[in-house]
Write a protein that holds these residues in place. Sequence first.
Motif, mmCIF file in Angstrom:
data_model
loop_
_atom_site.group_PDB
_atom_site.id
_atom_site.type_symbol
_atom_site.label_atom_id
_atom_site.label_comp_id
_atom_site.label_asym_id
_atom_site.label_seq_id
_atom_site.Cartn_x
_atom_site.Cartn_y
_atom_site.Cartn_z
ATOM 1 N N ALA A 128 38.129 50.856 57.483
ATOM 2 C CA ALA A 128 37.152 50.393 58.475
ATOM 3 C C ALA A 128 37.779 49.329 59.373
ATOM 4 O O ALA A 128 37.548 49.313 60.592
ATOM 5 C CB ALA A 128 35.916 49.843 57.775
ATOM 6 N N TRP A 129 38.574 48.452 58.786
ATOM 7 C CA TRP A 129 39.278 47.428 59.559
ATOM 8 C C TRP A 129 40.291 48.071 60.500
ATOM 9 O O TRP A 129 40.416 47.683 61.674
ATOM 10 C CB TRP A 129 39.963 46.463 58.595
ATOM 11 C CG TRP A 129 40.940 45.518 59.216
ATOM 12 C CD1 TRP A 129 40.670 44.389 59.931
ATOM 13 C CD2 TRP A 129 42.380 45.628 59.183
ATOM 14 N NE1 TRP A 129 41.837 43.784 60.339
ATOM 15 C CE2 TRP A 129 42.896 44.529 59.886
ATOM 16 C CE3 TRP A 129 43.253 46.549 58.600
ATOM 17 C CZ2 TRP A 129 44.270 44.324 60.047
ATOM 18 C CZ3 TRP A 129 44.615 46.345 58.761
ATOM 19 C CH2 TRP A 129 45.106 45.248 59.470
ATOM 20 N N GLU A 154 36.813 50.339 46.810
ATOM 21 C CA GLU A 154 36.072 49.603 47.831
ATOM 22 C C GLU A 154 37.029 48.934 48.817
ATOM 23 O O GLU A 154 36.736 48.827 50.014
ATOM 24 C CB GLU A 154 35.166 48.549 47.183
ATOM 25 C CG GLU A 154 34.154 49.094 46.191
ATOM 26 C CD GLU A 154 33.038 49.906 46.846
ATOM 27 O OE1 GLU A 154 32.914 49.860 48.100
ATOM 28 O OE2 GLU A 154 32.301 50.599 46.114
ATOM 29 N N ARG A 197 30.381 51.962 55.726
ATOM 30 C CA ARG A 197 30.778 50.717 56.383
ATOM 31 C C ARG A 197 30.712 50.841 57.900
ATOM 32 O O ARG A 197 30.284 49.913 58.604
ATOM 33 C CB ARG A 197 32.189 50.314 55.945
ATOM 34 C CG ARG A 197 32.216 49.683 54.556
ATOM 35 C CD ARG A 197 33.593 49.785 53.931
ATOM 36 N NE ARG A 197 33.695 49.021 52.691
ATOM 37 C CZ ARG A 197 33.161 49.375 51.536
ATOM 38 N NH1 ARG A 197 32.451 50.499 51.459
ATOM 39 N NH2 ARG A 197 33.314 48.621 50.456
ATOM 40 N N ARG A 232 32.434 55.834 51.376
ATOM 41 C CA ARG A 232 32.294 54.382 51.497
ATOM 42 C C ARG A 232 32.721 53.913 52.884
ATOM 43 O O ARG A 232 32.125 53.004 53.455
ATOM 44 C CB ARG A 232 33.118 53.691 50.400
ATOM 45 C CG ARG A 232 32.554 53.890 48.994
ATOM 46 C CD ARG A 232 33.554 53.462 47.936
ATOM 47 N NE ARG A 232 32.984 53.414 46.595
ATOM 48 C CZ ARG A 232 32.843 54.464 45.798
ATOM 49 N NH1 ARG A 232 33.219 55.669 46.218
ATOM 50 N NH2 ARG A 232 32.320 54.335 44.595
ATOM 51 N N ALA A 279 27.095 50.772 58.938
ATOM 52 C CA ALA A 279 26.547 49.424 58.798
ATOM 53 C C ALA A 279 27.015 48.511 59.924
ATOM 54 O O ALA A 279 26.319 47.554 60.292
ATOM 55 C CB ALA A 279 26.947 48.841 57.448
ATOM 56 N N ALA A 280 28.199 48.802 60.475
ATOM 57 C CA ALA A 280 28.727 47.999 61.580
ATOM 58 C C ALA A 280 28.119 48.380 62.921
ATOM 59 O O ALA A 280 28.429 47.762 63.938
ATOM 60 C CB ALA A 280 30.244 48.145 61.639
ATOM 61 N N ASP A 299 37.310 49.300 52.896
ATOM 62 C CA ASP A 299 37.341 48.132 53.786
ATOM 63 C C ASP A 299 38.550 48.208 54.718
ATOM 64 O O ASP A 299 38.448 47.914 55.917
ATOM 65 C CB ASP A 299 37.433 46.834 52.972
ATOM 66 C CG ASP A 299 36.137 46.473 52.269
ATOM 67 O OD1 ASP A 299 35.074 46.954 52.686
ATOM 68 O OD2 ASP A 299 36.205 45.698 51.292
#
Length: 303
Positions: free
Chosen positions: A214-215, A207, A23, A19, A26-27, A211
């Motif tokens: 990724a942050w 999820e 992400r 996941r 997608a960024a 997140d």
Amino acid sequence: MEKAREVLVIGGNRYFGKRLIARLLAAGDRVTVLNRGSSPPPAGALHLVADRDDERSLTAALGSRTFDAVVDQVCYTPRQAALARRVFTGRTRRYVMTSTVEVYAYEDSVELVREEAVDPRAVVVELELPWDDPEFVESHYGEGKRQAEAVFAAGQDLPYVAVRVAHVLGGDDDFTGRLQHYTDRIRTGEPITVPVVNKPATYIHVEEIADFLAWAVGADFTGPVNAASHGLLATEELCAALAVHLPEGRAVFRGVEAGEVSPFSFARSYGMDNSRATRLGFTFGDVRQWLPKAVAETLGKGD
């Protein structure tokens, strides 16, 4: 136009790791996945095959590549951390290691534990321990992570982040079998073994931790950081959420003073304070809001 970031993900090609990769892609990041070749990376990611425990293999696979960030999903021991520090110093501007709430195994407080409770700069590193023995590593999971953090914290040459991940729930691909343990016992009425004094813990949705990682890749803070949703759950509340989907079953608890207990049952506190990450700008969800969804996903009853 902003230049795409170069991000390397070591291992972690399943559960919240896949996941995270999705992400990052997608960024608009250029994502490279490094593993031993046991599984291909998601579509869109580059693939490097190497043994992260073999310095020569790892160095050869990397060649002259450099990265804006590295996310190490499979660093379990101080030896692995020491090797990574040698190889990646000068190759990346940021090293994000997934650590664990288990680093707080020696803490037991009625208060939510903050990062400073375990300062990796004060942790003794014991490289001579049998870290090459899989059984030893498994039985010393928290200590291995503590000492790995300590290796990264020992110098200023490699800016690092240690994400101390709470217990992860949710997803239809949870491979741990921990919720299945409870499901089976609720269905049959077999006793669920818990400590006599059974303490609650913090959790995070699959999820949400993707997140968070990724942050963290794009942030600029360093050092340890707790990643946990707001709120505490005890075993009984977790089982109650499962029982909603198992109307013919019932949860029977048996308290024991010593010995093996069920997963997510704790004789000591596993509650993490998430205020550092919140101050830095990440917004966590509430465990009671996402728990029904997580349970339904894990049981294959989600939307």
